[in-house]
Design an enzyme around this catalytic site. Structure first.
Site, PDB file in Angstrom:
ATOM      1  CD  GLU A  31      -2.027   4.636  -4.247  1.00  0.00           C
ATOM      2  OE1 GLU A  31      -2.604   4.162  -3.254  1.00  0.00           O
ATOM      3  OE2 GLU A  31      -0.818   4.967  -4.240  1.00  0.00           O
TER       4      GLU A  31
ATOM      5  CE  LYS B 171       6.318  15.599   7.301  1.00  0.00           C
ATOM      6  NZ  LYS B 171       5.370  16.336   6.372  1.00  0.00           N
TER       7      LYS B 171
ATOM      8  N   GLY C  91       8.638   6.148  -0.353  1.00  0.00           N
ATOM      9  CA  GLY C  91       9.150   5.005   0.386  1.00  0.00           C
ATOM     10  C   GLY C  91      10.543   4.603  -0.064  1.00  0.00           C
TER      11      GLY C  91
ATOM     12  CB  CYS D 246      -3.014   3.157   1.061  1.00  0.00           C
ATOM     13  SG  CYS D 246      -3.392   2.488   2.687  1.00  0.00           S
TER      14      CYS D 246
ATOM     15  N   GLY E  50       2.614   6.215   2.938  1.00  0.00           N
ATOM     16  CA  GLY E  50       2.589   7.176   1.858  1.00  0.00           C
ATOM     17  C   GLY E  50       2.912   6.521   0.532  1.00  0.00           C
ATOM     18  CB  SER E  51       3.819   7.974  -2.695  1.00  0.00           C
ATOM     19  OG  SER E  51       5.089   8.572  -2.495  1.00  0.00           O
ATOM     20  CB  THR E  52       5.559   3.105  -4.177  1.00  0.00           C
ATOM     21  OG1 THR E  52       4.444   2.318  -3.734  1.00  0.00           O
ATOM     22  CG2 THR E  52       6.719   2.182  -4.490  1.00  0.00           C
TER      23      THR E  52
ATOM     24  CD  GLU F 220      -0.817   1.182   5.234  1.00  0.00           C
ATOM     25  OE1 GLU F 220      -1.781   1.747   4.691  1.00  0.00           O
ATOM     26  OE2 GLU F 220      -0.774   0.896   6.451  1.00  0.00           O
TER      27      GLU F 220
END
Length: 496
Positions: free
Chosen positions: A399, A190, A248, A299, A243-245, A265
C-alpha cells in the site's frame, strides 16, 4: 507561498494552542508536552496540539465511564435521536468552517472534494439518528416447564475508543460518533496527530447541541502513546480503528486484556478491473479518480488497475492523458483536484516507491516527480501511472497511499480473478464491463468487502463498508455497525 488568509479568519484558530477535550472542557496535557501540526500545502505551522499520553487517556476514560452511568444513561431513544438531529443542524451550519479546517489540516481540495460531500455527511449523521429508535429485542417462545416468559433486549457496550486516521477525520469520526450516540455508549476519540483540528471543533459542536459532559472526549497525541494507551485500557469496551494493518495487529494484541470488541478497517491494495467491453469514456475517469482522489490517500484506492490486454495500450494512453488534466495545487483553489500529501514523511515514502518501481522494470507512463515552483513549499507529487507492471512487483503488493497507479495486463476473466485475489488485502474492488454476466461473476469471485461495478468509491450509510483478510473486520454503516455497539441480554421471567 504564504499561509492562506482564511486560516487567520477562523475563530477556532485564533488561539493555535489546542488542549485535550475531556469531560466537557479543554484540559492541558498532564505532561505539558505538545506537538506541532503543519499545513501540508506550504509546510507552515498551523497549530500546536496537546501531546496526550496514558494519564490523559485515564482521565478521558474515567469521564466517559461517569457519563455512561450518569445522566446519559437516562436519555431515552427519542432524546438521543433529537440530540443527534440538533447536532446535524449545527454540523450543516458550520460545514464550511469544518471543511476549511480539514483542508488546511490535511490538504484535501476544498471545493472539489470536501464541500461537495456535504449531503453525504449529513445523510450519514441522520441515518444514525434514525437508528436511535430502531434498537429492538424479541419475545421468544420457549419449551421450558411452567409459565416462563423469555425475551431478549440490547444494551450499549459502554466506553468506545475511536482511533481516527488523518486522511479524512471529519467524516471518519461520524462512523464512531453516530453509533455511539444512537446506542447510548460514550467515547474517547484519538485523532491522528497530523490532522486533529476538525475532530476537536466537532467536540465543541456536540456540547452546543446539548450533549452531557464526558459523553464524547478527545485526546490528541501520538499513536504509540495516546493511541496505545486507549487500545490497552481495561475500562474501554470497544475499539473502532481505521489505519494500517501493522497497527491493527498491535490493537488486536492490546485488546486481549479485557476482551475488547474490535472494528478494524485496515490497509488495502484494491483491484480495479477493466474489461475490453467497458465504456472507456466512463471507465478512464472513474478508474483514475479511484486512484487519485484525495491524492491517493484513501484506504480503498483502486491502485492495482487490471486491464484486458487487447485494450491495454489505448487505456494507458487515455489514463495518462486524463491524469495530466487534473490540477494539482493549493487545496483552497476552486479548480484544484489534487492537493498535497499529508507530510514530508509521506512524500518521501511515495517517491521511494516510484524509484523502486523503475528499478523493478515498471514503465513510467506519466508523472512520478515532486512538483516544484510555487508548490515547492508543500508536499505535492504528480499523478503517476506505471504500465508494464506485474502483480509481484512491490508497487502492486504494498500500500503506497499516494497517487500512483499500477496497470497490469490480463487476458481472461479467470486470470483477472486470480490476479485480483492474489493479495493479503481484501478491502474493496471495482469492475468495468458492459456484460452483466461478467459483472456478476466478478462480484461473486472477488475476495473483498465491497465490489463496485461501473463506478468506484460510492458508500451509503445504510449499506456500509468493511474489509476481509488483512484489511480487517467489522462494519461501518448499516444495522451491522449498530449491533457492534450493543450486547444482547436474555431475560427469563417465571410468573407461575
Amino acid at each position: 507561498m504564504n499561509t492562506p488568509s482564511p486560516a487567520r479568519d477562523l475563530p477556532f484558530l485564533s488561539n493555535p494552542d489546542k488542549d485535550n477535550f475531556i469531560d466537557g472542557r479543554w484540559r492541558a496535557p498532564e505532561s505539558g508536552k505538545r506537538i506541532d501540526t503543519f499545513n501540508p500545502s506550504n509546510g507552515q505551522l498551523l497549530a500546536t496540539l496537546a501531546r496526550g499520553d496514558k494519564a490523559d487517556v485515564e482521565a478521558a476514560v474515567a469521564a466517559a465511564r461517569r457519563a455512561f452511568t450518569g445522566p446519559w444513561s437516562r436519555f431515552s431513544p427519542a432524546q438521543r435521536q433529537q440530540l443527534i438531529i440538533r447536532f446535524a443542524d449545527l454540523f450543516a451550519q458550520h460545514f464550511d468552517e469544518l471543511t476549511l479546517l480539514e483542508s488546511l489540516d490535511m490538504g484535501a481540495p476544498l471545493h472539489t472534494r470536501l464541500r461537495p460531500s456535504k449531503n453525504g455527511a449529513i445523510q450519514t449523521i441522520l441515518y444514525f439518528a434514525g437508528q436511535a429508535r430502531n434498537i429492538q429485542g424479541d419475545t421468544i417462545p420457549n419449551s421450558l416447564p411452567g409459565d416462563v416468559t423469555t425475551m431478549t433486549f440490547k444494551a450499549p457496550v459502554g466506553v468506545v475508543g475511536g482511533i481516527i486516521p488523518w486522511n479524512g477525520p471529519l467524516l471518519g469520526q461520524m462512523h464512531i460518533l453516530g453509533p455511539v450516540l444512537a446506542t447510548g455508549c460514550t467515547a474517547v476519540l484519538k485523532p491522528a496527530e497530523d490532522a486533529s483540528l476538525s475532530v476537536l471543533r466537532t467536540a465543541e459542536l456536540l456540547m452546543e447541541a446539548g450533549l452531557p459532559p464526558g459523553v464524547v472526549n478527545v485526546v490528541t497525541g501520538l499513536g504509540a502513546e495516546a493511541g496505545a494507551a486507549l487500545a490497552a485500557h481495561p475500562d474501554v469496551n470497544r475499539i473502532a480503528f481505521t489505519g494500517s494493518t501493522a497497527t491493527g495487529r498491535e490493537i488486536i494484541k492490546a485488546s486481549a486484556g479485557n476482551m475488547k470488541r474490535l472494528q478494524l478497517e485496515l490497509g488495502g491494495k484494491s483491484p480495479d478491473i477493466v474489461f475490453a467491453d467497458a465504456d472507456l469514456d466512463q471507465a478512464v475517469p472513474g478508474v483514475a479518480m479511484g486512484v487519485y482522489s484525495n491524492s491517493g490517500q484513501i484506504c480503498f484506492a483502486g491502485t492495482r488497475v487490471f486491464v484486458q490486454r487487447s485494450i491495454q495500450d489505448e487505456f494507458v494512453e487515455r489514463f495518462a492523458a486524463y491524469g495530466k488534466t487534473l490540477k494539482v495545487g493549493d487545496p483552497l483553489a476552486q479548480d484544484t483536484r489534487l492537493g498535497p500529501l499529508i507530510s514530508s514523511r509521506q512524500l518521501d515514502r511515495v517517491l521511494s516507491f516510484v524509484e523502486v518501481a523503475e528499478k523493478e522494470g515498471a514503465r513510467l507512463a506519466s508523472g512520478g516527480a515532486r512538483l516544484g515552483g510555487d508548490l515547492s513549499c508543500g508536499f505535492y507529487i504528480e499523478p503517476t501511472v506505471f504500465s508494464g507492471v506485474t502483480n509481484s512487483m512491490t508497487i502492486a503488493q504494498e500500500e503506497i497511499f499516494g497517487p500512483v497507479a499500477s496497470i497490469i495486463a490480463f487476458d481472461t476473466l479467470d486470470e483477472a480473478l486470480t490476479l485480483a485475489n492474489a493479495t493479503p488485502y481484501g478491502l474493496a474492488s471495482g469492475v468495468w464491463t458492459s456484460n452483466v454476466n461478467t459483472a456478476l461473476k466478478m462480484v461473486h469471485g472477488i475476495q473483498a468487502g465491497t465490489v463496485w461495478v461501473n463506478c468506484y468509491g460510492l458508500v451509503d450509510p445504510s449499506v456500509g463498508f468493511g474489509g476481509y483478510k488483512e484489511s480487517g473486520y467489522g462494519w461501518k454503516g448499516g444495522q451491522t455497525q449498530i449491533d457492534g455497539y450493543l450486547y444482547q441480554k436474555a431475560a427469563y421471567l417465571n410468573v407461575s
